[in-house]
Design an enzyme around this catalytic site. Structure first.
Site, PDB file in Angstrom:
ATOM      1  N   ASP A  23      18.868 -29.287 -41.614  1.00 32.22           N
ATOM      2  CA  ASP A  23      18.239 -30.585 -41.467  1.00 32.22           C
ATOM      3  C   ASP A  23      18.046 -30.831 -39.971  1.00 32.22           C
ATOM      4  OD1 ASP A  23      17.485 -33.328 -42.188  1.00 32.22           O
ATOM      5  OD2 ASP A  23      19.420 -33.857 -41.302  1.00 32.22           O
ATOM      6  N   ASP A  25      17.147 -34.501 -38.119  1.00 32.70           N
ATOM      7  CA  ASP A  25      17.708 -35.762 -37.641  1.00 32.70           C
ATOM      8  C   ASP A  25      19.136 -35.955 -38.160  1.00 32.70           C
ATOM      9  OD1 ASP A  25      15.287 -37.143 -36.335  1.00 32.70           O
ATOM     10  OD2 ASP A  25      14.518 -36.555 -38.293  1.00 32.70           O
ATOM     11  N   ASP A 177      23.515 -33.497 -43.056  1.00 32.07           N
ATOM     12  CA  ASP A 177      24.410 -34.601 -42.699  1.00 32.07           C
ATOM     13  C   ASP A 177      24.381 -35.737 -43.708  1.00 32.07           C
ATOM     14  OD1 ASP A 177      21.697 -35.384 -41.857  1.00 32.07           O
ATOM     15  OD2 ASP A 177      22.701 -37.121 -40.977  1.00 32.07           O
TER      16      ASP A 177
END
Length: 228
Positions: A23, A25, A177
């Site tokens: 991922d 961001d 995240d």
């Protein structure tokens, strides 16, 4: 070290690990300050309210359309503006690279692993960010929110990255995240490693149902060596 790390990654049934999908961001980059600036600028253009960075961190996740929907809902704005989406998408994100990211990517690339970024951000915005921050040399494939018909948490973006890297889903690992990343990885049949410092739509990333929680991506090469 997290308690989840002791258990390690699940046993692989599809041969050795060949690719890692990241991922963007909240995993590789902290872009919250710039997203806040872009969002507030777009809102101001339409004479709407504004948000603090802390508030925006709670709304980040699942791409720009969802961010706008959440922002307008909090502002009790009755309409969603296409212009608002366009203004936000044009934002120039400077961002910062999280500690350990460059070290981890470099070491993984040196091992011959194929690396990709799978993000709900527009592909070109992601490519530009990676290049500007010196991470692009290690990333072979970028799949953005505009790269296929579905975004995470659907598995299609992850599977598209695997196809581009010429690996099967069983030969890949997802790193993220948020619950969005966990759900996408599970749906694609991949193991999932998470970091505790990202956004996760305002929820605690340490509570994620991932296979391993790593404090830093600089620890990922050692984890892979231990579970090989």
């Amino acid at each position: 070290m997290s308690a989840k790390q002791a258990g390690g990654l699940p046993a692989r049934g599809a041969g050795p690990l060949r690719a890692i999908l990241f991922d963007l961001d909240g995993t590789l980059l902290d872009t919250a300050a710039d997203i806040t600036s872009a969002l507030n600028s777009a809102l101001a253009d339409q004479q709407l309210g504004s948000f603090s960075e802390a508030q925006v961190r709670e709304m980040i996740g699942r791409g720009v359309p969802t961010l706008i929907e959440r922002a307008l809902a909090r502002l009790a704005a009755a309409q969603r503006s296409v212009d608002l989406a366009r203004l936000l998408e044009r934002g120039e994100y400077q961002a910062r690279v999280y500690p350990g990211v460059a070290q981890g990517l470099s070491a993984l690339f040196a091992r011959g692993l194929k690396l990709a970024v799978v993000t709900n951000k527009r592909k070109q915005a992601a490519v530009s960010l990676l290049a500007r921050l010196g991470l692009g040399e290690w990333i072979q494939v970028v799949v953005g929110g505009d790269s296929c018909a579905f975004r995470k948490p659907r598995p299609e973006p992850l599977l598209q990255a695997c196809e581009a890297l010429k690996v099967s889903a069983g030969q890949a690992l997802m790193v993220g995240d948020s619950e969005t990343d966990v759900l996408a990885a599970r749906a694609a049949g991949m193991a999932i490693v998470c970091v505790p410092y990202g956004y996760n739509e305002g929820a605690d990333p340490r509570a994620l149902a991932c296979d391993v929680l790593l404090e830093s991506l600089g620890d990922l090469p050692a984890l892979l060596s231990a579970t090989a």
